[in-house]
Every structure is written in structure tokens, then in C-alpha cells.
Design a protein around this motif. Sequence first.
Motif, mmCIF file in Angstrom:
data_model
loop_
_atom_site.group_PDB
_atom_site.id
_atom_site.type_symbol
_atom_site.label_atom_id
_atom_site.label_comp_id
_atom_site.label_asym_id
_atom_site.label_seq_id
_atom_site.Cartn_x
_atom_site.Cartn_y
_atom_site.Cartn_z
ATOM 1 N N SER A 186 -9.662 8.158 -13.210
ATOM 2 C CA SER A 186 -8.562 7.945 -12.600
ATOM 3 C C SER A 186 -8.275 6.559 -12.484
ATOM 4 C CB SER A 186 -8.264 8.367 -11.263
ATOM 5 O OG SER A 186 -7.078 8.142 -10.530
ATOM 6 N N GLN A 187 -6.840 6.106 -12.936
ATOM 7 C CA GLN A 187 -6.588 4.619 -13.030
ATOM 8 C C GLN A 187 -6.093 4.319 -11.551
ATOM 9 O OE1 GLN A 187 -3.598 5.166 -16.480
ATOM 10 N NE2 GLN A 187 -4.773 3.106 -17.184
ATOM 11 N N ASN A 188 -6.018 5.120 -10.773
ATOM 12 C CA ASN A 188 -5.517 4.915 -9.081
ATOM 13 C C ASN A 188 -6.756 4.290 -8.383
ATOM 14 O OD1 ASN A 188 -4.754 4.888 -6.717
ATOM 15 N ND2 ASN A 188 -3.752 6.787 -6.649
ATOM 16 N N ARG A 189 -6.626 2.858 -8.089
ATOM 17 C CA ARG A 189 -7.690 2.244 -7.412
ATOM 18 C C ARG A 189 -7.849 2.854 -6.029
ATOM 19 N NH1 ARG A 189 -6.028 -4.103 -8.199
ATOM 20 N NH2 ARG A 189 -6.267 -4.106 -10.628
ATOM 21 N N ASN A 190 -6.973 3.852 -5.523
ATOM 22 C CA ASN A 190 -7.245 4.556 -4.428
ATOM 23 C C ASN A 190 -8.174 5.930 -4.445
ATOM 24 O OD1 ASN A 190 -5.848 2.699 -2.846
ATOM 25 N ND2 ASN A 190 -3.927 3.746 -3.307
ATOM 26 N N THR A 191 -8.490 6.071 -5.519
ATOM 27 C CA THR A 191 -9.137 7.415 -5.846
ATOM 28 C C THR A 191 -10.301 6.974 -6.851
ATOM 29 O OG1 THR A 191 -7.668 8.034 -7.448
ATOM 30 C CG2 THR A 191 -7.393 8.975 -5.427
ATOM 31 N N PRO A 192 -11.367 6.170 -6.529
ATOM 32 C CA PRO A 192 -12.480 5.790 -7.393
ATOM 33 C C PRO A 192 -13.450 7.016 -7.614
ATOM 34 C CG PRO A 192 -13.064 5.257 -5.270
ATOM 35 C CD PRO A 192 -11.537 5.574 -5.489
ATOM 36 N N LYS A 349 -7.333 7.233 4.281
ATOM 37 C CA LYS A 349 -6.030 6.844 4.560
ATOM 38 C C LYS A 349 -5.242 6.330 3.221
ATOM 39 C CE LYS A 349 -6.231 5.772 9.587
ATOM 40 N NZ LYS A 349 -6.074 4.735 10.427
ATOM 41 N N ASN A 350 -6.004 6.151 2.237
ATOM 42 C CA ASN A 350 -5.345 5.821 0.965
ATOM 43 C C ASN A 350 -4.644 6.887 0.429
ATOM 44 O OD1 ASN A 350 -6.390 3.314 1.086
ATOM 45 N ND2 ASN A 350 -8.610 3.922 0.052
ATOM 46 N N ILE A 351 -4.983 7.948 0.726
ATOM 47 C CA ILE A 351 -4.250 9.335 0.019
ATOM 48 C C ILE A 351 -3.940 10.257 1.250
ATOM 49 C CG2 ILE A 351 -4.740 11.429 -1.245
ATOM 50 C CD1 ILE A 351 -4.936 8.924 -2.699
ATOM 51 N N ASP A 352 -2.510 11.027 1.079
ATOM 52 C CA ASP A 352 -2.150 11.780 2.125
ATOM 53 C C ASP A 352 -3.066 12.913 2.214
ATOM 54 O OD1 ASP A 352 -0.480 13.071 3.612
ATOM 55 O OD2 ASP A 352 0.874 13.877 2.203
ATOM 56 N N GLN A 353 -3.459 13.100 3.429
ATOM 57 C CA GLN A 353 -4.516 14.074 4.046
ATOM 58 C C GLN A 353 -3.741 15.194 4.364
ATOM 59 O OE1 GLN A 353 -7.572 13.794 3.713
ATOM 60 N NE2 GLN A 353 -7.466 11.590 2.607
ATOM 61 N N GLU A 354 -2.562 15.704 4.626
ATOM 62 C CA GLU A 354 -1.976 16.636 5.057
ATOM 63 C C GLU A 354 -2.392 17.928 4.241
ATOM 64 O OE1 GLU A 354 2.493 18.158 5.426
ATOM 65 O OE2 GLU A 354 2.136 16.900 6.950
ATOM 66 N N LEU A 355 -2.661 18.994 4.796
ATOM 67 C CA LEU A 355 -2.999 20.285 4.093
ATOM 68 C C LEU A 355 -1.881 20.890 3.328
ATOM 69 C CD1 LEU A 355 -5.201 22.027 6.654
ATOM 70 C CD2 LEU A 355 -6.036 20.916 4.360
ATOM 71 N N ALA A 356 -2.037 21.005 2.065
ATOM 72 C CA ALA A 356 -0.757 21.605 1.196
ATOM 73 C C ALA A 356 -0.607 22.900 1.632
ATOM 74 C CB ALA A 356 -1.167 21.704 -0.343
ATOM 75 N N LEU A 357 -1.520 23.743 2.197
ATOM 76 C CA LEU A 357 -1.061 24.819 2.689
ATOM 77 C C LEU A 357 -1.800 25.034 3.951
ATOM 78 C CD1 LEU A 357 -2.172 27.310 -0.560
ATOM 79 C CD2 LEU A 357 0.102 26.054 -0.046
#
Length: 449
Positions: A186-192, A349-357
Motif C-alpha cells: 500500500s502507498q498509504n503511510r497509515n497502513t504499512p 486511530k490512523n484507520i476508521d475502526q467502526e465495524l462495517a457490519l
Amino acid sequence: MIKSLTLHVHCQGHPVGRLEFEPKANAFSFSYDPAWEKQPDSFVLSPHISFEAQADSLVVKRFLENLLPEGRALDIVAHTHQVSKNNVYALIHELGKEPVGALSFSPDIANPAQYEALVPLRRPISNKELSSRIRDRETTPFPVWDGKVRLSVAGYQDKLQVLVEGNQISLADGSLASTHILKPESQNRNTPHMVANEHYCMTLASALGLIVAPVSLRRIPEPILLIERFDRQLVLHNDTQTVMSVRRRHVIDGCQALDLPVSMKYERYLGNGRDVRHIRDGVSYEKLFKLNTFNDPLAAKLAILRWALIQLLLGNSDAHGKNISFYVRGELLDVAPFYDLVSVRIYGKNIDQELALAFGDTFELDDVGAFDLADFAQRVGIPAALVSREMTRLAKAARTWAPKIAQLPDYSPDERVFVEEIVALVLKQASHFLTIAPQVPKIDPALLA
């Protein structure tokens, strides 16, 4: 003025039907070829586009738009072909040769003989070229190769449809099709370390007894993940590496199975704002469990239960309606192997943690307890004791396998440190499972009404 446009829909050279589009009315229609319905191995496009009745225009459009990529990938396709991102027909026209599943959309090939006459073509990719393209993604879109968009599968991540024969990776044309999905880092630095993340989570899920798409991690030298396509069956040469032909199998995702647009892949499809958080008309566990077109309902529901629970174990909050697929056999569905299993929780916290379902009414991973799982069981129509049993089984197996898989030689030193963090999370979740699992069947059903 052109009143209508037509795409011929085929499966392995056999005519399936005709897709009609009226541009001014923005209206779609699909009609099956009479000969297709008589084929012993024929299938419907989806349970909502049946042999018996003409599907509504919006039903056909929803099916088609769920075949398309999303996000930046869709931007690239639209820009490359100079069409609007909302022009579903134009996008299917350009990307319809090899979408997910068994179908091909073409304005030209109306005769199966023409399809069969196509020769297998390979465009080899060297490690040097692939490495260069991965590094140059900011300036040269990754899905575009030789001036042609090579991506027609859904999702946000950079990916490429490739033919894998031993160590050789190629682009497939002619009568060949891709055998794998290739994902770079991934190119997103928040998701190494996303490649190692998905490789670990998929491998662990397989060890825990879930049926998942086989994955492998390679270095060119950048890490890439190769995911074997479960909608492809290969005929190999005697050397067991050269692909002679690729047979395609029809699959649909959760949105297509439920006749929902891609915008409703999350249960709270309008978001979690105060004024809209109560609106939960998107894909949900309840809707998936209550699909009434399963070939084997008991086996399907057990598979979906395991898919739901593994998300809690891994901390995968982004398991949405397009992250589960189904084989279409005739007019019935079977759950397909699982894919896109990652630990989102590990990124904090770099990524939204709310459950999709949601589980019951709970969208927060840390808040899912015995009551929520009992509520979940009642809503989806399965025994709470079954949920308890599967939680216990998965947790005990995870305690054994999570540390072992982290020691695989596939990971670099930095990746191993990262994977060990996922191990700690999985072991924490496994302990939580073992604590609350016995309580789930004891919740009074009257409290859940």
C-alpha cells in the motif's frame, strides 16, 4: 441518433444473452439466449436476474456496477477511456472482457466460434519491470500497462490481474485469462506492511479451518501478494506450470446477491452521523444469513458464521458486503472461498475502526460481548450454542496457530515485528472469546426482543 446499444454476453464462448442499453433513458435490459437456458451447466447472472422474469433496469445496472473497480482505480479507468465514472455501460464496454466471474461482455464477438479461435497470448512481466512500475505508481497508474487498463475487479487497492506460471508473471490475452490477483504494498503511510498483514491473516484463517483463497508472498525485491483466483480453474501442461487453458467460474459478491448497489456495502451506508446512524439498510449479517437461494443452507450459514467471527478475531473492521462472494450454480448459491482478510485494528486511530457490519446493535470491536453475540445469533436465525461452539473452536486453534504462522520464513525482519503485533491482538481476542463464549447461550432470549 442511436436508440440502443448492445453487448453480447458469453461464458467460455457460449452465448449467455444480450445486454441492451438505451442512453437517453439510461435504461438497461438483459435477455438470456434460449440455448443458454437449455445448457446443463447454465446459470443465472444473479438470483435477481432469473430465467423466468425480465429483470428491472435498475437491477441490471446494480449487478453491472458491482463488477467495476472503486476509488482511484475507477478514476484511472474513466480518465484513460475518457468516459464518466457514472457511465456504467461505457465502463463495462471497456472492462468487460474479464470481470470477476465467468462472464465476458463484448460488442463484437457474437459467435462462439470466434471466441474459440482466439489464440492464447502472454505478455511476460520481468521482476525489473514490475518493480519499476510499483515504484512509479505516483506518476504512472498501476492498472495501466501498454496503454491498456488491466484491471476489471472491484476494490480500492492497487492490484493487477495476472497469469502466474511458476516464477513467471504475465498479462493474459486472447483465449487465456488471469489466474491470480497481484497486490503491491500500500502507498498509504497509515497502513504499512499491508502485504504481510493480508498474507498472515489469510494463512491463519486457513489454518483455523476456513476455506480461503490461497496466497503467496514474493519479493521482486518489493513485497507483492499473489492471490489465487477461486473463480478460475486451470488446465495445465504436463510440466504442471504452463497453463493450457483457464476455465472461468461464475461468482457474485454480497451486494449482487442482495441486489444492493456498491454504495450500500456498509450496513450504515450513510455513515455514523447523529442524524443517520440509525439507518442500517445496507448489507448486514442478517441479510446475508437470510438469503433464500443457498444450495446447502446449513453449510452456507456455518461458513458465513465463521467469516463473521474471524473478523472479530483478526480485528478486521472493514469486512463489508463486497468482501464475501458466492458461486452461482444454476439458480442457487454456495459460499466461495474468503479473501481480503486483514487486521485493520493493528493500525489504530490512523484507520476508521467502526465495524462495517454490526453484531446486534454494536459497531465497536471492543464493545462486542456475550449479549451482542446472542443478539447476533437471534437476528440471523442460528442457535446461540453454535456461535459459542465456533468461538471456542476458533479461539483454541488460534492460540496454537497464531504464533506458529508468524515464524514462517516469508517475512522480513521488519514485517515479522509487525506480524508479532497482530499475533498479540489475535491472542487477546482469543482469550476474550474463551471468556464470553460460555455466556452466549445463557442470555435470556426475552432480553433480546
